[in-house]
Enzyme design. Structure first.
Site: not given
Length: 325
Positions: A111, A249, A279
């Site tokens: 990520c 993020h 996500n």
């Protein structure tokens, strides 16, 4: 000499899976997911690989800048869901868009991948050897999760986004702060099938899925990310009023709220699209970045400063501040 971000772009698969859709195949509900994560829906690819999503985002970037693919000098793709171990997803993107002159490679920092890749691209441009570079974050997380495990499956979505770096006199780079801690790698693991070898003794295994210690990741992020944000702002000699937006993020809306409180910056600075995308790992920052550009919440060429920060498997975490020259 340096570079500026001269164009952005993203691509999301057409298929949308809502929390109610997930409730039909697992023990969950819209209330349970949205209350804990802020996620309402996610985009899931049907017949597309990571390179397909990345290529469509790349073509949108080129269209927005009105240049051709053969002008690109390099392509960096941040991904933890590459089409294959080799060739790199970036090489597949090169073929799909016709960027015949570009050199290409992937970066896997989960990520944090887009921050790592953007940093790499900016420093490549500082060599004064290149005119254009594509930095893309792309993921098909739907291919990595176990759809019978609600603790992970409800979190992730697919997508791709990116930016074009263009050589210029005034460098967009302001400051960065990047870290890794392999000693805590077990908190988030995405494994693949291992092939049997007659020499290594490796046993053939079934496909394994992404596993995550959610509490460990949350604790890691709430401890490390605020310190990193403070450090990168100190390096850039920045105060709150100097930042137009923080593009973090998109892991969990409650986590972003907690980071905001701990770093003592207003939550209004933190942009978010997690309700609609979930996500998307390395793709989350560039997708959100382009959406902010398209909505004119941020504008290229204004010299406004944005802070991008990612955190995740590895463990990795990083932040970079750029000026929108």
């Amino acid at each position: 000499m340096g570079s500026k971000i001269s164009a952005t772009g993203h691509y999301l698969p057409e298929q949308i899976i809502t929390n109610d859709d997930l409730a039909k195949i697992m023990d969950t509900s819209d209330e349970w997911i949205s209350k804990r994560t802020g996620i309402r829906q996610r985009h899931i690819s049907k017949d597309e690989n990571t390179s397909d999503l990345a290529s469509k985002a790349a073509l949108n970037i080129l269209k927005n800048r009105n240049i051709t693919a053969d002008q690109i000098d390099f392509i960096i793709v941040a991904t933890m869901t590459a089409d294959a171990g080799s060739p790199s997803t970036a090489c597949l993107v090169q073929e799909k868009i016709g960027a015949s002159k570009a050199f290409c490679f992937d970066i896997n920092a989960a990520c944090s991948g887009f921050v790592y890749s953007l940093s790499t691209g900016i420093h490549l441009m500082q060599s004064n050897l290149y005119q254009y570079g594509l930095i893309i974050g792309a993921e098909t997380m739907s291919k990595a999760v176990n759809w019978e495990d609600r603790s992970t499956a409800v979190l992730f979505g697919d997508g791709a986004g990116g930016i074009l770096l263009e050589r210029t006199e005034d460098d967009c780079f302001v400051a960065e702060d990047i870290h890794s801690d392999g000693g805590r790698h077990g908190a988030l693991v995405s494994d693949t099938k291992k092939l049997k070898s007659p020499f290594s003794g490796t046993a053939e295994e079934e496909q394994s899925y992404l596993t995550m210690d959610g509490r460990a990741i949350f604790d890691f992020a709430i401890r490390s990310v605020p310190d990193m944000i403070r450090d990168v702002m100190l390096k850039g000699n920045l105060v709150e009023g100097d930042l137009k937006k923080i593009i973090a993020h998109q892991a969990n809306i409650r986590l972003l709220e907690a980071i905001s409180k701990k770093v003592k910056l207003p939550f209004s600075l933190f942009a978010s699209n997690i309700a609609d995308t979930g996500n998307t790992s390395a793709a989350s920052i560039p997708i959100l970045f382009d959406q902010l550009v398209q909505s004119k919440e941020i504008q290229l060429g204004t010299r406004d400063k944005v802070l991008m920060t990612g955190f995740g498997g590895g463990l990795t975490w990083g932040a970079i501040v750029v000026s929108l020259n």
